[in-house]
Write an enzyme that holds these catalytic residues in place. Structure first.
Site, short mmCIF file in Angstrom:
data_model
loop_
_atom_site.label_atom_id
_atom_site.label_comp_id
_atom_site.label_asym_id
_atom_site.label_seq_id
_atom_site.Cartn_x
_atom_site.Cartn_y
_atom_site.Cartn_z
N HIS A 117 25.98 -25.70 17.66
CA HIS A 117 25.38 -26.63 16.70
C HIS A 117 24.04 -26.04 16.25
O HIS A 117 22.99 -26.66 16.37
CB HIS A 117 25.22 -28.02 17.30
CG HIS A 117 26.52 -28.73 17.49
ND1 HIS A 117 27.13 -29.44 16.47
CD2 HIS A 117 27.36 -28.81 18.55
CE1 HIS A 117 28.27 -29.95 16.91
NE2 HIS A 117 28.43 -29.58 18.17
N ALA A 125 30.27 -25.53 13.60
CA ALA A 125 28.86 -25.95 13.70
C ALA A 125 27.93 -24.76 13.90
O ALA A 125 26.99 -24.80 14.68
CB ALA A 125 28.68 -26.97 14.81
N ASP A 159 38.15 -29.83 23.36
CA ASP A 159 37.20 -30.65 22.59
C ASP A 159 37.81 -32.01 22.29
O ASP A 159 37.55 -32.61 21.25
CB ASP A 159 36.78 -29.96 21.29
CG ASP A 159 35.49 -30.54 20.71
OD1 ASP A 159 34.74 -31.19 21.47
OD2 ASP A 159 35.25 -30.39 19.50
N SER A 177 35.59 -34.34 13.85
CA SER A 177 34.86 -34.74 15.05
C SER A 177 35.52 -34.29 16.35
O SER A 177 34.91 -34.38 17.41
CB SER A 177 34.66 -36.27 15.08
OG SER A 177 35.89 -36.95 14.92
#
Length: 406
Positions: free
Chosen positions: A205, A230, A285, A319
């Site tokens: 990220h 990300a 994830d 997501s």
């Protein structure tokens, strides 16, 4: 080699990832792998149970280093009222081929993080049957606002030692991995501090350049979180964080193989560039609807919609997934971008290596999966073929029967 002891189970004619030719696995009465030897090394005239797997692959179960929840429970929402669900999740993950996992806490309030850490700290010493919690993966809150993805912006924090101490509180010993954006640390002190606590640092990220990524690796970071996602894309004049990671010999990248987070063609590039399991490991994830059907589910104060195993926010932001880890293994083989051996290693040995655990070898518990490649259907399937607990229970029953016969 010393003469092998009498073992309750010998698995023969097995392909073992990382070993050449067909192997035999000798499992002792405590359910521990005593030896992994080429076929023919030890004679077959011993009083043992033989399991001939006829050239199928034998591996340890998977280890998932990034999983956000399952069966409707998001790990950042752990509380005294729902803590009992951790056992149910552990059993579920065991049933989908996972031996161990890192409950992943995505960005939320410091209060939520510490509440979840406190509950996991209480559970860790007394885990029962099922996949084992190996520690916590703290994904945030030290992330770059521009690459936050689905992480709520209001809970992002500056990356300083003081803020790290505030987030960890008294639970640093519970945290195995932390994902952070290294460019947020202007002092160069945070990564060495985290390493001094025994916490593995993963970069993600992030907007880090290749130079910033390299500096973070020099400071002690050894992982990258969900490669490609990300973070800046690979560019021929600025390789970025991912380029620095791929070319670093001591850094391993997690990646998602659901076909949505990264296209199979880009995964093929990543696999070849990173030398497969030597530089990569699979993660799921997976979000809290893992194990539940497609639909709309709550996610912190928002909602996510799950379709075909892919979860998105209302605005379309990706997501996560709701696919188990080993589906990624099957996908890599199905897409034709990975051979069976490498695909298995990416979910079993490689994640263990990333957090300092051994792969399949002698002295490991014999919690084993059997993988079968159907050449006609071009399909890879798996099943649990043996567990250490099963062997110990069988040994106990034999001893009890022998005692009664005396």
């Amino acid at each position: 080699m010393t003469q092998a002891t009498q073992n309750p189970v010998d698995i023969i004619n097995a392909r073992v990832p990382g070993y050449k030719d067909l192997q035999m696995l000798l499992v002792n009465q405590e359910g521990i792998i005593e030896e992994i030897l080429p076929m023919g090394t030890v004679g077959m005239d011993r009083c043992v149970s033989l399991l001939d797997v006829a050239g199928d692959w034998i591996s340890l179960g998977g280890v998932d280093l990034q999983i956000n929840g399952a069966l409707g429970l998001a790990f950042p929402e752990l509380s005294a009222e729902n803590a009992h669900l951790l056992r149910k999740i552990s059993r579920f993950l065991w049933n989908v081929g996972v031996d161990g996992f890192l409950p992943t806490l995505v960005t939320t309030s410091v209060e939520n993080i510490q509440r979840s850490l406190a509950i996991i700290a209480e559970v860790l010493p007394s885990q029962q049957a099922g996949a084992k919690i190996l520690g916590v993966h703290l994904e945030g809150p030290f992330l770059n606002y521009q690459k936050r993805g689905a992480h709520p912006a209001e809970y992002l924090l500056p990356l300083t030692i003081d803020e790290v101490k505030r987030v960890l509180g008294n639970y640093a010993h519970v945290v195995k991995v932390i994902t952070l954006a290294p460019e947020l640390d202007f002092t160069g002190e945070v990564i060495p501090y985290l390493r001094s606590l025994g916490i593995i640092v993963s970069l993600g990220h992030s907007q880090a350049t290749s130079a910033q990524g390299q500096r973070a690796f020099d400071e002690g970071a050894t992982m990258v979180t969900h490669a490609f996602n990300a973070m800046p894309a690979l560019h021929h004049r600025e390789p970025g964080l991912l380029g620095a990671a791929i070319t670093h010999p001591n850094v391993m990248c997690g990646f998602i193989a659901d076909g949505e987070h990264v296209s199979p063609m880009m995964l093929q590039i990543l696999l070849r560039a990173s030398n497969y399991e030597k530089g990569l490991f699979l993660v799921s994830d997976a979000l809290s609807p893992l194990g539940l059907p497609d639909g709309v589910y709550p996610w912190d104060s928002r909602q996510i919609e799950v379709k075909n195993g892919t979860a998105r926010l209302a605005d379309g932001t990706l997501s996560g997934t709701t696919l188990p880890l080993l589906v990624g293994v099957q996908n890599l083989v199905k897409w034709g971008i990975c051979d069976v051996e490498s695909a298995i290693l990416l979910a079993t040995n490689a994640p263990r290596k990333a957090i300092g655990l051994p792969g399949i070898a002698k002295n490991q518990p014999a919690n084993l999966l059997r993988w079968h490649w159907d050449e006609t259907k071009k399909e890879l399937t798996w099943q649990r073929v043996l567990t250490a607990e099963m062997v110990k229970e069988a040994g106990g029953r034999r001893q009890e029967a022998g005692g009664k016969g005396q």
